[in-house]
Design an enzyme around this catalytic site. Sequence first.
Site, short mmCIF file in Angstrom:
data_model
loop_
_atom_site.label_atom_id
_atom_site.label_comp_id
_atom_site.label_asym_id
_atom_site.label_seq_id
_atom_site.Cartn_x
_atom_site.Cartn_y
_atom_site.Cartn_z
N ASP A 114 -9.52 14.94 13.19
CA ASP A 114 -10.81 15.48 13.66
C ASP A 114 -10.51 16.44 14.87
OD1 ASP A 114 -12.18 13.72 12.09
OD2 ASP A 114 -12.63 12.40 13.90
N GLU A 148 5.03 9.94 5.73
CA GLU A 148 6.39 10.16 6.11
C GLU A 148 6.74 11.58 5.79
OE1 GLU A 148 8.83 7.16 4.46
OE2 GLU A 148 8.57 5.84 6.05
N CYS A 181 -12.24 23.97 3.91
CA CYS A 181 -10.88 24.16 5.14
C CYS A 181 -10.76 25.99 5.00
CB CYS A 181 -9.69 23.84 4.31
SG CYS A 181 -9.71 22.04 4.37
N ARG A 202 3.36 3.37 -1.04
CA ARG A 202 3.26 4.95 -1.57
C ARG A 202 2.61 5.57 -0.35
NH1 ARG A 202 1.31 5.56 -7.78
NH2 ARG A 202 1.92 7.48 -7.31
N PHE A 203 1.55 4.89 0.29
CA PHE A 203 1.02 5.58 1.25
C PHE A 203 1.78 5.93 2.61
CE2 PHE A 203 -2.18 5.35 5.27
CZ PHE A 203 -2.74 6.72 4.86
N ARG A 210 4.98 6.65 2.30
CA ARG A 210 5.86 7.87 1.87
C ARG A 210 5.04 8.96 2.13
NH1 ARG A 210 7.64 4.04 -2.41
NH2 ARG A 210 6.25 4.90 -3.61
N ALA A 249 3.10 21.04 1.80
CA ALA A 249 3.48 21.83 0.63
C ALA A 249 2.86 23.38 0.58
CB ALA A 249 3.19 21.01 -0.70
#
Length: 403
Positions: free
Chosen positions: A221, A65, A168, A59-60, A62, A313
Amino acid sequence: MVTSTVKLEEVRRMQRAEGMAAVLAIGTATPANCVYQTDYPDYYFRVTNSEHLTNLKERFQRMCESSQIRKRYTHLTEEILQENPSMCVFTAPSLDARQDMVVAEVPKLGKAAAEEAIKEWGQPMSRITHLVFCTTNGVDMPGADYQVAKMLGLPTSVKRLMMYQQGCFAGGTVLRVAKDLAENNRGARVLVVCSEIMAMAFRGPSESHLDSLVGHALFGDGAAAVIVGSDPDEAADERPLFQIVSASQTILPGTEDAIVGHLREVGLTFHLPKDVPEFISDSVEGALTDAFMPLGVHDWNSIFWVVHPGGPAILDQVEEKVALHKARMRASRNVLSEYGNMASATVLFVLDEMRKLSADDGHATTGEGMDWGVLFGFGPGLTVETIVLHSVPITAAAPLIMQ
């Protein structure tokens, strides 16, 4: 009693700058240790002794990627992690080790970025009147602002502001604060530093906390610094890169749980739900309208875009929501690809990338040939920072601004 002949209005006028605040220089820095995204799943599950979690590793893989990230930089080398095994366990108490590391390294990385900005600026450090330092991690007293001022040898009279744990969106916040300082203090030169080392958040994987894995696929970082001032001294060869026209902040109602970080004995934990990109993209049109309506700008493809690339996204959905041409997000996507998400420092990397791409492509201005632009910061709250920028001409007489 002596009566002063100087009116308060005149005093106030003399205190203020004549012109609009501008970014006068930009510098960036990263740790030396570079990790490539294609190698990271194997590396991450090996150093955290989690290779037996094969389904989770897939899963990680994917996630990495689909991240649109090619490489990132990190202070955490394999040697450092071997010396601090508690940092590799999802729930192991490790705050002291993380804190000692970050308190030392955040100012060092910030100093490196500041030196690059000061070099481009080309003025003596004695002209720096204010220091704004921002980092998500490493709360300490005296703070990272004090430490970097000492490292750089800034005047002891420099006026400091320390911002911790904003997240952020704060790459926009620091520009908003610097604009106010520069325009309300005649002759002010504000050194802004955002330095982010994500060692507080590194930990092994957990099958019950997949959003933690999302962060591990995205974060890197880095540090960025800018010099902000009004009324550039042309005689001293000060040249603006971007003018800071306006700055605003808004909280999106009902989203306080959308991005959450908590400092615990295990370090910094965070929650990143899937609907964050939708919340952000839904807010952008209104923010643009509020910011640009007074300027008569309505075509969002007619402005240049400097957007915090929190993840692919977010960029994809913002692009779709306001019908942007693919080229508008190029600077943000380039930074995401080459550095990942560096929290508050990221959008300043994008600003640097914008002026460099503009020069490389032969555009007439620092904003891809356009006059008006927008800088967006997104983060916990959900908080949105909206900065309206105005580009400046790229001329042969100002070669330093593109280095």
